[in-house]
Design an enzyme around this catalytic site. Structure first.
Site, PDB file in Angstrom:
ATOM      1  N   ASN A 122      51.994  39.836  30.568  1.00 18.17           N
ATOM      2  CA  ASN A 122      51.539  38.728  31.353  1.00 18.17           C
ATOM      3  C   ASN A 122      50.140  39.241  32.228  1.00 18.17           C
ATOM      4  OD1 ASN A 122      51.597  35.857  32.990  1.00 18.17           O
ATOM      5  ND2 ASN A 122      51.600  37.754  34.507  1.00 18.17           N
ATOM      6  N   SER A 162      45.354  32.835  25.679  1.00 17.72           N
ATOM      7  CA  SER A 162      44.707  31.705  26.268  1.00 17.72           C
ATOM      8  C   SER A 162      44.290  30.448  25.424  1.00 17.72           C
ATOM      9  CB  SER A 162      43.416  32.024  27.326  1.00 17.72           C
ATOM     10  OG  SER A 162      42.860  31.052  27.855  1.00 17.72           O
ATOM     11  N   TYR A 205      36.714  38.023  27.841  1.00 23.87           N
ATOM     12  CA  TYR A 205      38.109  37.353  28.106  1.00 23.87           C
ATOM     13  C   TYR A 205      38.229  36.432  26.803  1.00 23.87           C
ATOM     14  CZ  TYR A 205      41.893  34.570  30.041  1.00 23.87           C
ATOM     15  OH  TYR A 205      43.055  34.108  30.690  1.00 23.87           O
ATOM     16  N   SER A 242      39.174  38.816  23.875  1.00 26.72           N
ATOM     17  CA  SER A 242      40.323  39.960  24.307  1.00 26.72           C
ATOM     18  C   SER A 242      41.380  39.011  24.105  1.00 26.72           C
ATOM     19  CB  SER A 242      40.552  40.172  25.736  1.00 26.72           C
ATOM     20  OG  SER A 242      40.739  39.255  26.572  1.00 26.72           O
ATOM     21  N   LYS A 243      41.524  37.907  24.309  1.00 21.15           N
ATOM     22  CA  LYS A 243      42.691  36.863  24.040  1.00 21.15           C
ATOM     23  C   LYS A 243      42.904  36.528  22.598  1.00 21.15           C
ATOM     24  CE  LYS A 243      44.207  36.622  28.625  1.00 21.15           C
ATOM     25  NZ  LYS A 243      45.457  37.217  28.719  1.00 21.15           N
ATOM     26  N   ILE A 291      45.464  26.825  34.573  1.00 23.47           N
ATOM     27  CA  ILE A 291      46.586  26.878  35.310  1.00 23.47           C
ATOM     28  C   ILE A 291      46.239  27.050  36.837  1.00 23.47           C
ATOM     29  CG2 ILE A 291      48.950  27.668  35.915  1.00 23.47           C
ATOM     30  CD1 ILE A 291      48.582  26.244  33.212  1.00 23.47           C
TER      31      ILE A 291
HETATM   32  P1  NAP Z   1      46.843  36.048  38.438  1.00 21.52           P
HETATM   33  O1  NAP Z   1      47.397  35.075  39.343  1.00 21.52           O
HETATM   34  O2  NAP Z   1      45.643  36.617  38.881  1.00 21.52           O
HETATM   35  O3  NAP Z   1      48.008  37.158  38.404  1.00 21.52           O
HETATM   36  C1  NAP Z   1      47.836  38.194  37.669  1.00 21.52           C
HETATM   37  C2  NAP Z   1      48.537  39.567  38.349  1.00 21.52           C
HETATM   38  O4  NAP Z   1      48.277  40.802  37.521  1.00 21.52           O
HETATM   39  C3  NAP Z   1      47.900  39.817  39.670  1.00 21.52           C
HETATM   40  O5  NAP Z   1      48.505  40.325  40.655  1.00 21.52           O
HETATM   41  C4  NAP Z   1      46.862  41.002  39.026  1.00 21.52           C
HETATM   42  O6  NAP Z   1      46.517  41.809  40.068  1.00 21.52           O
HETATM   43  C5  NAP Z   1      47.835  41.725  38.054  1.00 21.52           C
HETATM   44  N1  NAP Z   1      46.840  42.741  37.322  1.00 21.52           N
HETATM   45  C6  NAP Z   1      45.533  42.695  37.251  1.00 21.52           C
HETATM   46  N2  NAP Z   1      45.319  43.688  36.517  1.00 21.52           N
HETATM   47  C7  NAP Z   1      46.441  44.616  36.032  1.00 21.52           C
HETATM   48  C8  NAP Z   1      46.770  45.810  35.572  1.00 21.52           C
HETATM   49  N3  NAP Z   1      46.001  46.570  35.089  1.00 21.52           N
HETATM   50  N4  NAP Z   1      48.110  46.210  35.596  1.00 21.52           N
HETATM   51  C9  NAP Z   1      49.143  45.350  36.345  1.00 21.52           C
HETATM   52  N5  NAP Z   1      48.952  44.438  36.860  1.00 21.52           N
HETATM   53  C10 NAP Z   1      47.549  43.745  36.935  1.00 21.52           C
HETATM   54  O7  NAP Z   1      46.895  35.459  37.032  1.00 21.52           O
HETATM   55  P2  NAP Z   1      47.587  34.346  36.308  1.00 21.52           P
HETATM   56  O8  NAP Z   1      46.843  33.103  36.368  1.00 21.52           O
HETATM   57  O9  NAP Z   1      49.037  34.051  36.822  1.00 21.52           O
HETATM   58  O10 NAP Z   1      47.561  34.672  34.804  1.00 21.52           O
HETATM   59  C11 NAP Z   1      48.394  35.431  34.186  1.00 21.52           C
HETATM   60  C12 NAP Z   1      48.270  35.608  32.854  1.00 21.52           C
HETATM   61  O11 NAP Z   1      47.740  34.171  32.103  1.00 21.52           O
HETATM   62  C13 NAP Z   1      46.771  36.249  32.610  1.00 21.52           C
HETATM   63  O12 NAP Z   1      47.083  37.045  31.259  1.00 21.52           O
HETATM   64  C14 NAP Z   1      45.930  35.210  32.270  1.00 21.52           C
HETATM   65  O13 NAP Z   1      44.544  35.703  31.377  1.00 21.52           O
HETATM   66  C15 NAP Z   1      46.655  34.238  31.651  1.00 21.52           C
HETATM   67  N6  NAP Z   1      45.905  32.858  31.684  1.00 21.52           N
HETATM   68  C16 NAP Z   1      45.516  32.181  32.856  1.00 21.52           C
HETATM   69  C17 NAP Z   1      45.174  31.044  32.652  1.00 21.52           C
HETATM   70  C18 NAP Z   1      44.939  30.291  34.068  1.00 21.52           C
HETATM   71  O14 NAP Z   1      44.399  29.366  34.266  1.00 21.52           O
HETATM   72  N7  NAP Z   1      45.418  30.874  35.322  1.00 21.52           N
HETATM   73  C19 NAP Z   1      44.965  30.271  31.447  1.00 21.52           C
HETATM   74  C20 NAP Z   1      45.091  31.085  30.336  1.00 21.52           C
HETATM   75  C21 NAP Z   1      45.707  32.131  30.473  1.00 21.52           C
HETATM   76  P3  NAP Z   1      44.758  41.500  40.678  1.00 21.52           P
HETATM   77  O15 NAP Z   1      45.078  40.348  41.439  1.00 21.52           O
HETATM   78  O16 NAP Z   1      44.649  42.861  41.498  1.00 21.52           O
HETATM   79  O17 NAP Z   1      43.995  41.286  39.640  1.00 21.52           O
END
Ligand code: NAP
Length: 255
Positions: free
Chosen positions: A89, A143, A157, A160-161, A190
């Site tokens: 994730n 994504s 981004y 990568s996705k 989200i």
């Molecule tokens: P988030 O709130 O930023 O949580 C992601 C967590 O992963 C953060 O604690 C982050 O730490 C940690 N992280 C970053 N780099 C890392 C690494 N190298 N090793 C281990 N942990 C790491 O993100 P989220 O929105 O929940 O997203 C979760 C996933 O869903 C991601 O893959 C994102 O691309 C995908 N996604 C999100 C959305 C959206 O709209 N939110 C939409 C589509 C897909 P830091 O805060 O230090 O970076």
């Protein structure tokens, strides 16, 4: 409970969807390995789980490093004896990631390292443990932006996705015969720190995006995490190689 006796490793568990997933999985009987690059946030997630009577262990690890990926899988096996679910994730979405013509190589490389290499390394160490057990579920977070173009680009981004989707299909075909299923989820926007901390801060930018969502709202972490729960459970035992879009209808929206 839907995840009784399962050991589930969740990366990016210190924030957003990873934290919500860790809590839900634990409520459903899983023993959770909560991994985050920010060890204190992984520990905060574990504290929430333990306070509610669940079982979890925190691991500080960077998923983009070989050492970090090995450390998290080793922690799962050492603490709980096996690995049933690998939920890749963790992801990043830096503000400096824009179009190919104005994104620095360092930004491009960093995004690839976390979002795509992180999935590769999680699988490199996690899948052999699942093969040993003859079963397992890999959940990769892609994504919706990998499926449609966007006039406000985030090209590293997006690419990568796209890679996450492709590798998921390859994993499904390679390891399905060994009992290990692999599926990808494509979330729409989200409301988590990843998005709210910059992209949705500006009201006009927020309104522009909201306008494209047929359901009339941004997603909540639970909208995605309940699908991940299905993929982690045995209810999805014939779901393999699927790319599942949960986006409020955005990718179906022409006008
Ligand atoms: P988030 O709130 O930023 O949580 C992601 C967590 O992963 C953060 O604690 C982050 O730490 C940690 N992280 C970053 N780099 C890392 C690494 N190298 N090793 C281990 N942990 C790491 O993100 P989220 O929105 O929940 O997203 C979760 C996933 O869903 C991601 O893959 C994102 O691309 C995908 N996604 C999100 C959305 C959206 O709209 N939110 C939409 C589509 C897909 P830091 O805060 O230090 O970076």
């Amino acid at each position: 409970m839907r995840l009784e006796n399962k050991v589930c490793l969740i990366t990016g568990a210190g924030s957003g969807m990873g934290r919500v997933a860790s809590q839900l999985f634990a409520r459903e009987g899983a023993r959770v390995v909560a991994v985050d690059v920010k060890g204190n946030e992984a520990e905060n997630t574990v504290e929430l789980i333990v306070k509610s009577g669940g079982k979890a262990v925190a691991v500080q690890a960077d998923v983009s490093s070989d050492i970090g990926a090995k450390k998290m899988v080793d922690a799962a096996v050492k603490t709980y004896g096996k690995l049933d679910v690998l939920y890749n994730n963790a992801g990043i979405f830096p503000e400096k990631d824009h179009s190919v013509i104005d994104t620095d190589s360092e930004v491009w490389d960093k995004v690839y390292q976390v979002n795509l290499k992180g999935v590769y390394l999680g699988c490199k160490y996690g899948i052999p443990e699942m093969i040993k057990a003859g079963r397992g579920s890999v959940i990769n977070i892609a994504s919706f932006v990998a499926l449609v173009g966007c006039t406000v680009p985030q090209d590293a981004y997006t690419a990568s996705k796209g890679g996450v989707i492709s590798i998921t299909k390859s994993l499904a075909v390679q390891f399905g015969p060994k009992g290990v299923r692999s599926n990808a989820i494509c979330p729409g926007p989200i409301e988590t720190p990843l998005l709210t901390e910059w992209l949705l801060k500006e009201p006009t930018e927020k309104a522009k995006r909201l306008n494209r969502i047929p359901m009339g709202r941004f997603g909540k972490p639970e909208d995605i995490v309940y699908l991940a729960l299905y993929l982690a459970s045995d209810e999805s035992s014939w779901t393999n190689g699927a790319v599942l879009v949960v986006d409020g209808g955005i990718t179906s929206n022409y006008f």
